[in-house]
Design an enzyme around this catalytic site. Structure first.
Site, short mmCIF file in Angstrom:
data_model
loop_
_atom_site.label_atom_id
_atom_site.label_comp_id
_atom_site.label_asym_id
_atom_site.label_seq_id
_atom_site.Cartn_x
_atom_site.Cartn_y
_atom_site.Cartn_z
N LYS A 63 29.09 6.06 12.56
CA LYS A 63 27.95 5.24 12.18
C LYS A 63 26.71 5.64 12.97
O LYS A 63 26.75 5.83 14.18
CB LYS A 63 28.26 3.76 12.41
N ALA A 64 25.59 5.77 12.25
CA ALA A 64 24.35 6.18 12.90
C ALA A 64 23.89 5.15 13.91
O ALA A 64 24.22 3.97 13.82
CB ALA A 64 23.26 6.41 11.84
N SER A 116 25.43 15.45 1.82
CA SER A 116 25.37 14.58 0.64
C SER A 116 26.45 14.95 -0.35
O SER A 116 26.72 16.13 -0.58
CB SER A 116 24.01 14.68 -0.05
N GLY A 117 27.04 13.94 -0.95
CA GLY A 117 28.06 14.17 -1.97
C GLY A 117 29.12 13.09 -1.99
O GLY A 117 30.01 13.10 -2.83
N GLY A 118 29.02 12.14 -1.04
CA GLY A 118 30.01 11.09 -1.00
C GLY A 118 31.37 11.61 -0.57
O GLY A 118 31.50 12.74 -0.10
N LYS A 170 17.51 15.11 4.61
CA LYS A 170 18.55 14.23 4.04
C LYS A 170 17.99 12.84 3.79
O LYS A 170 18.32 12.18 2.80
CB LYS A 170 19.74 14.16 5.00
N HIS A 173 15.99 13.10 0.67
CA HIS A 173 16.98 13.20 -0.43
C HIS A 173 17.44 11.82 -0.84
O HIS A 173 17.49 11.48 -2.03
CB HIS A 173 18.16 14.05 0.03
N ASN A 174 17.78 10.98 0.14
CA ASN A 174 18.26 9.64 -0.16
C ASN A 174 17.16 8.77 -0.77
O ASN A 174 17.43 7.92 -1.60
CB ASN A 174 18.81 8.98 1.10
N GLU A 177 17.02 9.63 -4.27
CA GLU A 177 18.21 8.99 -4.86
C GLU A 177 17.93 7.52 -5.20
O GLU A 177 18.30 7.05 -6.28
CB GLU A 177 19.36 9.10 -3.87
N TYR A 178 17.27 6.81 -4.30
CA TYR A 178 16.89 5.41 -4.56
C TYR A 178 16.05 5.33 -5.84
O TYR A 178 16.28 4.50 -6.72
CB TYR A 178 16.07 4.85 -3.40
N LYS A 248 21.53 0.93 2.96
CA LYS A 248 21.94 1.23 4.33
C LYS A 248 20.80 1.69 5.21
O LYS A 248 21.01 2.00 6.38
CB LYS A 248 23.06 2.30 4.30
N ARG A 275 15.33 -3.24 -4.53
CA ARG A 275 16.60 -3.67 -3.94
C ARG A 275 16.40 -4.93 -3.10
O ARG A 275 17.23 -5.85 -3.14
CB ARG A 275 17.20 -2.55 -3.08
N HIS A 437 -16.85 0.21 8.99
CA HIS A 437 -15.89 1.30 9.09
C HIS A 437 -16.45 2.64 8.60
O HIS A 437 -15.77 3.65 8.68
CB HIS A 437 -14.63 0.96 8.30
#
Length: 461
Positions: A63-64, A116-118, A170, A173-174, A177-178, A248, A275, A437
């Protein structure tokens, strides 16, 4: 995934020592799969280190976060100079950079390896994204390349860049994926709502799509999930699952990092927020009751063909935003990541593998200086051709009251990039009015401020 990755290495002829804090899990692996290769059971970290030839190559998949730090802290005193620790978990790239620097001071080489690939991919061949020094990859890379998926005899693994580059890629990549999953879910929702299709018919449509330009792992398994019937109730499986999606953290990390880099990844951001919205069930129930109004479906006309075209265009934009983020992150951290390499190693083994990645790799390689995938001739034409369908899909979603946050965000993003002039000029004027500004002008160089509370004359800032 760790167990299956170990089996993958063993199946490919490598001698593999395996250890788990819960010894029974390592024992079960060797007992059940010991005939697949040359396994050595290590009941302690000392046994693990002692079983390996130098320079030792130790792949950690835990676990990270604190768990990874704890394992490294236990391992470090047992290792010798030149040994390699490869973290194959979903670590935050900033943690990987920190660990790389800390272990380098002790002469230990560290690699942040995105995988990646489960579970199935870990066993049969994942897409692997290593971040480490070149000399470390020379020792570790041959093992990873053999274990990775292959396309046309090319491994779906390459050195991404130094220290945190692999875990950064990675993470992105995720994030893609989302976005991809949310786009598929929104497509399903529009089919189920405005088009009135049942899950089995939607499954057949996705199965058909998977035979064409939309071919991808996620489209393939969407058909499988939608065709599944719940064994207990006989209802469509998708109707008995709670509509609250979990996460996650990698999507959230992607959005947070994109904000730090100043890169708009609107599709990924809206997918991540979707989500969060889905899980906010109490608030959803309260607002649903308070805003119980009948929707007028007039004008909510959309076709299956429109949805296919819109889904393809939106997928392209998701990849484009992800690659933009990789470019900026690479520049910020001096990594020299090649976006074409990413498209190639994502062609198989990973969750976002898709037919269009081959075309993306070619487009990025042929036009390396293009500021966006959407600016390359191939994908500019493809998206332009499908833009009317995307617009019809978003219009139908709005007209029918069907939430389509990622489709809507993608369309707005493309329209913003295409606009000759954006309303940011007014935003700058407002910022200057209340906070001094400053702003730039279109007709001369410099920064300026208007004396709003005085005579409204303009002064150099």
């Amino acid at each position: 995934m760790g167990r299956n990755l170990a089996r993958n290495f063993a199946r490919n002829g490598f001698r593999v020592a395996v250890h788990n804090r819960t010894t029974s899990k390592a024992e079960a692996l060797v007992e059940e799969f010991g005939d697949e290769g040359d396994f050595t059971l290590a009941r302690s970290l000392e046994d693990l280190v002692g079983a390996l030839e130098r320079p030792r190559r130790i792949v950690v998949m835990v676990k990270a976060g604190d768990g990874t730090d704890a394992v490294i802290d236990e391992l470090t005193p047992l290792l010798d100079e030149g040994d390699i620790v490869a973290d194959a978990g979903n670590a935050h790239f900033a943690d990987t950079r920190r660990r790389h620097a800390a272990l380098a001071e002790k002469g230990i080489r560290y690699a942040g390896v995105g995988v990646s690939g489960g579970e199935v991919g870990a066993l049969e061949g994942p897409s692997i994204m290593p971040g480490c020094d070149a000399d470390t990859y020379a020792e570790l890379g041959p093992f990873l390349e053999v274990a990775s998926a292959h396309v046309d005899d090319e491994p779906c693994c390459t050195l991404i860049g130094p220290d945190g580059a692999g875990h950064f890629v990675k993470m992105v990549h995720n994030g893609i994926e989302y976005s991809d999953m949310q786009l598929i879910a929104e497509t399903y929702d529009l089919m189920r709502g405005p088009l009135g299709m049942e899950p089995t018919a939607i499954a057949d449509t996705f199965r058909e799509w998977n035979g064409g330009e939309l071919e991808s792992y996620l489209v393939e398994i969407t058909a499988e999930v939608l065709a599944h019937t719940d064994g207990e109730t006989g209802r469509p499986f998708v109707d008995v699952v709670r509509d609250a999606a979990e996460q996650k953290g990698t999507g959230r990390w992607t959005v947070q990092t994109a904000l730090d880099l100043g890169v708009p990844v609107t599709g990924i951001a809206e997918a991540t927020m979707a989500r969060s919205t889905s899980g906010d069930t109490e608030r959803r129930a309260a607002v649903r009751e308070a805003l119980a109004v009948a929707e007028d479906p007039a004008g909510a006309e959309v076709s299956v063909e429109d949805l296919a075209a819109a889904l393809y265009a939106a997928k392209v934009v998701s990849y484009a935003q992800g690659l933009d983020m990789v470019r900026n992150g690479s520049t910020e951290n001096d990594w020299d990541v090649d976006p074409a390499d990413l498209a190639r190693i994502w062609r198989d083994g990973c969750i976002i593998r898709a037919r269009l990645l081959g075309d993306i790799a070619d487009a990025v390689e042929e036009h390396p200086d293009a500021p966006s995938l959407l600016a390359t001739p191939t994908f500019a034409a493809l998206v332009a051709d499908r833009l009317p369908a995307l617009r019809r899909v978003v219009a139908a979603a709005v007209a029918s009251g069907t939430p389509a946050p990622v489709f809507s965000a993608v369309l707005a993003y493309v329209d913003a990039l295409r606009a000759e002039r954006l309303p940011a000029a007014l935003v700058q004027g407002l910022r200057d009015y209340f906070g001094a500004h400053t702003y730039g002008r279109v007709d001369k160089d410099g920064s300026f401020h208007t004396l709003w509370s005085q005579d409204r004359s303009e002064v150099d800032a």
